[in-house]
Design a protein around this motif. Structure first.
Motif, PDB file in Angstrom:
ATOM      1  N   HIS A 109       0.838  -1.200   0.000  1.00 23.36           N
ATOM      2  CA  HIS A 109       0.000   0.000   0.000  1.00 23.36           C
ATOM      3  C   HIS A 109       0.872   1.249   0.000  1.00 23.36           C
ATOM      4  CE1 HIS A 109      -2.050   3.269   2.158  1.00 23.36           C
ATOM      5  NE2 HIS A 109      -3.133   2.856   1.534  1.00 23.36           N
ATOM      6  N   ASP A 110       1.831   1.306   0.908  1.00 27.55           N
ATOM      7  CA  ASP A 110       2.664   2.492   1.044  1.00 27.55           C
ATOM      8  C   ASP A 110       3.585   2.679  -0.162  1.00 27.55           C
ATOM      9  OD1 ASP A 110       1.354   2.809   3.432  1.00 27.55           O
ATOM     10  OD2 ASP A 110       2.956   1.925   4.609  1.00 27.55           O
ATOM     11  N   PHE A 111       4.000   1.572  -0.768  1.00 30.43           N
ATOM     12  CA  PHE A 111       4.804   1.644  -1.981  1.00 30.43           C
ATOM     13  C   PHE A 111       3.987   2.285  -3.100  1.00 30.43           C
ATOM     14  CE2 PHE A 111       6.692  -0.205  -5.861  1.00 30.43           C
ATOM     15  CZ  PHE A 111       7.995   0.225  -5.701  1.00 30.43           C
TER      16      PHE A 111
ATOM     17  N   TYR B 272       3.437  17.492   0.276  1.00 30.06           N
ATOM     18  CA  TYR B 272       2.590  16.334   0.546  1.00 30.06           C
ATOM     19  C   TYR B 272       2.221  16.308   2.023  1.00 30.06           C
ATOM     20  CZ  TYR B 272       1.107  11.499   1.137  1.00 30.06           C
ATOM     21  OH  TYR B 272       0.385  10.379   1.448  1.00 30.06           O
ATOM     22  N   LEU B 273       0.951  16.061   2.302  1.00 33.20           N
ATOM     23  CA  LEU B 273       0.481  15.905   3.679  1.00 33.20           C
ATOM     24  C   LEU B 273       0.107  14.443   3.887  1.00 33.20           C
ATOM     25  CD1 LEU B 273      -1.913  18.990   3.961  1.00 33.20           C
ATOM     26  CD2 LEU B 273       0.386  18.778   4.909  1.00 33.20           C
ATOM     27  N   SER B 274       0.658  13.828   4.911  1.00 36.99           N
ATOM     28  CA  SER B 274       0.323  12.442   5.223  1.00 36.99           C
ATOM     29  C   SER B 274      -1.051  12.389   5.887  1.00 36.99           C
ATOM     30  CB  SER B 274       1.372  11.843   6.158  1.00 36.99           C
ATOM     31  OG  SER B 274       1.304  12.472   7.426  1.00 36.99           O
ATOM     32  N   GLU B 275      -1.551  11.182   6.066  1.00 44.02           N
ATOM     33  CA  GLU B 275      -2.828  10.996   6.752  1.00 44.02           C
ATOM     34  C   GLU B 275      -2.793  11.622   8.146  1.00 44.02           C
ATOM     35  OE1 GLU B 275      -5.747   7.315   8.167  1.00 44.02           O
ATOM     36  OE2 GLU B 275      -4.009   6.897   6.922  1.00 44.02           O
ATOM     37  N   ALA B 276      -1.701  11.404   8.869  1.00 42.09           N
ATOM     38  CA  ALA B 276      -1.574  11.967  10.222  1.00 42.09           C
ATOM     39  C   ALA B 276      -1.593  13.492  10.183  1.00 42.09           C
ATOM     40  CB  ALA B 276      -0.292  11.469  10.884  1.00 42.09           C
TER      41      ALA B 276
ATOM     42  N   VAL C 228     -10.414   9.847   6.929  1.00 44.89           N
ATOM     43  CA  VAL C 228      -9.321  10.640   6.357  1.00 44.89           C
ATOM     44  C   VAL C 228      -8.582   9.791   5.317  1.00 44.89           C
ATOM     45  CG1 VAL C 228      -7.189  11.890   6.893  1.00 44.89           C
ATOM     46  CG2 VAL C 228      -9.117  11.975   8.474  1.00 44.89           C
ATOM     47  N   THR C 229      -8.174  10.441   4.245  1.00 37.99           N
ATOM     48  CA  THR C 229      -7.485   9.753   3.152  1.00 37.99           C
ATOM     49  C   THR C 229      -6.018   9.497   3.491  1.00 37.99           C
ATOM     50  OG1 THR C 229      -6.999  11.867   2.102  1.00 37.99           O
ATOM     51  CG2 THR C 229      -8.997  10.721   1.384  1.00 37.99           C
ATOM     52  N   ASP C 230      -5.357   8.729   2.622  1.00 35.58           N
ATOM     53  CA  ASP C 230      -3.941   8.393   2.824  1.00 35.58           C
ATOM     54  C   ASP C 230      -3.049   9.618   2.823  1.00 35.58           C
ATOM     55  OD1 ASP C 230      -4.250   5.595   2.974  1.00 35.58           O
ATOM     56  OD2 ASP C 230      -4.393   5.481   0.789  1.00 35.58           O
ATOM     57  N   GLY C 231      -3.428  10.630   2.094  1.00 34.60           N
ATOM     58  CA  GLY C 231      -2.620  11.833   2.038  1.00 34.60           C
ATOM     59  C   GLY C 231      -3.220  12.852   1.100  1.00 34.60           C
ATOM     60  N   ALA C 232      -2.468  13.926   0.897  1.00 32.42           N
ATOM     61  CA  ALA C 232      -2.922  15.005   0.036  1.00 32.42           C
ATOM     62  C   ALA C 232      -1.724  15.790  -0.462  1.00 32.42           C
ATOM     63  CB  ALA C 232      -3.859  15.935   0.805  1.00 32.42           C
ATOM     64  N   TYR C 233      -1.925  16.494  -1.546  1.00 28.63           N
ATOM     65  CA  TYR C 233      -0.894  17.398  -2.039  1.00 28.63           C
ATOM     66  C   TYR C 233      -1.569  18.660  -2.543  1.00 28.63           C
ATOM     67  CZ  TYR C 233      -2.205  15.962  -6.768  1.00 28.63           C
ATOM     68  OH  TYR C 233      -2.904  15.710  -7.915  1.00 28.63           O
ATOM     69  N   PHE C 234      -0.790  19.717  -2.601  1.00 31.84           N
ATOM     70  CA  PHE C 234      -1.288  20.987  -3.114  1.00 31.84           C
ATOM     71  C   PHE C 234      -0.896  21.094  -4.576  1.00 31.84           C
ATOM     72  CE2 PHE C 234      -0.959  21.613   1.422  1.00 31.84           C
ATOM     73  CZ  PHE C 234      -2.186  22.189   1.710  1.00 31.84           C
TER      74      PHE C 234
ATOM     75  N   GLU D  77      -6.002   8.456  -2.261  1.00 34.98           N
ATOM     76  CA  GLU D  77      -6.386   7.259  -1.529  1.00 34.98           C
ATOM     77  C   GLU D  77      -6.021   6.041  -2.366  1.00 34.98           C
ATOM     78  OE1 GLU D  77      -7.621   4.875   1.519  1.00 34.98           O
ATOM     79  OE2 GLU D  77      -7.416   7.064   1.574  1.00 34.98           O
ATOM     80  N   VAL D  78      -5.254   5.152  -1.755  1.00 37.02           N
ATOM     81  CA  VAL D  78      -4.902   3.889  -2.398  1.00 37.02           C
ATOM     82  C   VAL D  78      -5.858   2.837  -1.872  1.00 37.02           C
ATOM     83  CG1 VAL D  78      -3.122   2.121  -2.665  1.00 37.02           C
ATOM     84  CG2 VAL D  78      -2.489   4.558  -2.699  1.00 37.02           C
ATOM     85  N   ILE D  79      -6.578   2.199  -2.798  1.00 35.74           N
ATOM     86  CA  ILE D  79      -7.583   1.215  -2.393  1.00 35.74           C
ATOM     87  C   ILE D  79      -7.185  -0.182  -2.863  1.00 35.74           C
ATOM     88  CG2 ILE D  79      -9.463   2.892  -2.310  1.00 35.74           C
ATOM     89  CD1 ILE D  79     -10.376   1.857  -5.044  1.00 35.74           C
ATOM     90  N   SER D  80      -7.646  -1.153  -2.125  1.00 31.69           N
ATOM     91  CA  SER D  80      -7.401  -2.551  -2.483  1.00 31.69           C
ATOM     92  C   SER D  80      -8.747  -3.231  -2.728  1.00 31.69           C
ATOM     93  CB  SER D  80      -6.654  -3.258  -1.352  1.00 31.69           C
ATOM     94  OG  SER D  80      -7.484  -3.360  -0.221  1.00 31.69           O
ATOM     95  N   SER D  81      -8.703  -4.492  -3.069  1.00 26.32           N
ATOM     96  CA  SER D  81      -9.935  -5.234  -3.340  1.00 26.32           C
ATOM     97  C   SER D  81     -10.798  -5.395  -2.086  1.00 26.32           C
ATOM     98  CB  SER D  81      -9.607  -6.605  -3.927  1.00 26.32           C
ATOM     99  OG  SER D  81      -8.790  -7.326  -3.036  1.00 26.32           O
ATOM    100  N   SER D  82     -10.207  -5.178  -0.911  1.00 22.58           N
ATOM    101  CA  SER D  82     -10.969  -5.336   0.333  1.00 22.58           C
ATOM    102  C   SER D  82     -11.793  -4.086   0.683  1.00 22.58           C
ATOM    103  CB  SER D  82     -10.030  -5.672   1.490  1.00 22.58           C
ATOM    104  OG  SER D  82      -9.160  -4.592   1.741  1.00 22.58           O
ATOM    105  N   TYR D  83     -11.622  -3.009  -0.069  1.00 19.22           N
ATOM    106  CA  TYR D  83     -12.397  -1.800   0.207  1.00 19.22           C
ATOM    107  C   TYR D  83     -13.863  -2.011  -0.152  1.00 19.22           C
ATOM    108  CZ  TYR D  83      -8.847   1.668   1.452  1.00 19.22           C
ATOM    109  OH  TYR D  83      -7.890   2.386   2.107  1.00 19.22           O
ATOM    110  N   THR D  84     -14.716  -1.589   0.746  1.00 20.44           N
ATOM    111  CA  THR D  84     -16.158  -1.661   0.499  1.00 20.44           C
ATOM    112  C   THR D  84     -16.643  -0.323  -0.081  1.00 20.44           C
ATOM    113  OG1 THR D  84     -16.707  -0.822   2.693  1.00 20.44           O
ATOM    114  CG2 THR D  84     -16.454  -3.238   2.456  1.00 20.44           C
ATOM    115  N   LYS D  85     -17.865  -0.325  -0.583  1.00 22.26           N
ATOM    116  CA  LYS D  85     -18.464   0.911  -1.082  1.00 22.26           C
ATOM    117  C   LYS D  85     -18.571   1.938   0.042  1.00 22.26           C
ATOM    118  CE  LYS D  85     -21.101  -1.113  -4.853  1.00 22.26           C
ATOM    119  NZ  LYS D  85     -22.410  -1.462  -5.379  1.00 22.26           N
ATOM    120  N   GLU D  86     -18.857   1.448   1.260  1.00 19.44           N
ATOM    121  CA  GLU D  86     -18.991   2.339   2.414  1.00 19.44           C
ATOM    122  C   GLU D  86     -17.644   3.010   2.733  1.00 19.44           C
ATOM    123  OE1 GLU D  86     -20.109  -0.877   2.408  1.00 19.44           O
ATOM    124  OE2 GLU D  86     -22.244  -0.427   2.264  1.00 19.44           O
TER     125      GLU D  86
END
Length: 189
Positions: free
Chosen positions: A97-99, A117-121, A143-149, A159-168
């Motif tokens: 995910h982080d890669f 870049y702003l991290s999730e934290a 909150v998303t994985d991060g952001a940039y201006f 936001e990096v999503i995987s197959s385990s992400y639900t619609k919710e």
């Protein structure tokens, strides 16, 4: 020993800052990233790892199906990041995910640079009041994985999503974007 140079890092240069910020904001940096993207020498990497500096700890593991050498922030790196103004250091839970987050950032490097870049934290700290207010109204936000201006000054969420992400889960990320008036970009891991 005579003739042997000191291993203590006397001054942090721009590439050192980029290495530290990248690891601090995304959880780790790969050896390949340090060498090929930032152009850091093997000698300098060894200085990062030395007991005198302890900027990074080295590890090896599977990332996207390949064995990779990577580095995570160590005590000296945390101290240096605080000096550089980065308090919230990201802790990696999934290297794949982080890669992917790093890969997305690299693809945008010419536009944003790691310092934009702003991290999730960092997002959680920056938008703490808005998040608390939304949660008090029982809104499902995440909150998303991060952001940039962007070059236009607007904030763009990643936001990096995987197959385990639900619609919710995806909806809660979109709700966060709406809450702060930002665009959101989704990437598959």
């Amino acid at each position: 020993m005579k003739g042997r140079k000191k291993i203590k890092i006397a001054a942090v240069n721009n590439r050192d800052e980029s290495a530290l910020l990248s690891a601090g904001k995304t959880g780790f940096v790969t050896h390949k990233y340090l060498r090929e993207v930032l152009g850091i020498s093997e000698r300098r990497i060894q200085q990062y790892l030395s007991p005198t500096n302890k900027y990074f700890s080295a590890a090896e593991g599977m990332i996207n199906g390949k064995t990779e050498r990577y580095y995570v922030i160590d005590t000296g790196g945390k101290k240096k990041l605080k000096e550089l103004g980065t308090e919230n250091i990201y802790k990696s839970n999934s290297k794949n995910h982080d890669f992917k987050v790093q890969s997305v950032l690299l693809s945008k490097q010419g536009v944003i640079g790691i310092s934009n870049y702003l991290s999730e934290a960092e997002l959680k700290v920056r938008y703490r009041k808005e998040i608390e207010q939304a949660k008090s109204q029982k809104l499902e936000i995440s909150v998303t994985d991060g952001a940039y201006f962007g070059t236009d000054g607007r904030i763009n969420l990643l936001e990096v999503i995987s197959s385990s992400y639900t619609k919710e889960m995806i909806s809660s990320k979109k709700a966060f974007a709406s809450l702060i008036g930002a665009e959101i970009e989704f990437y598959r891991c």
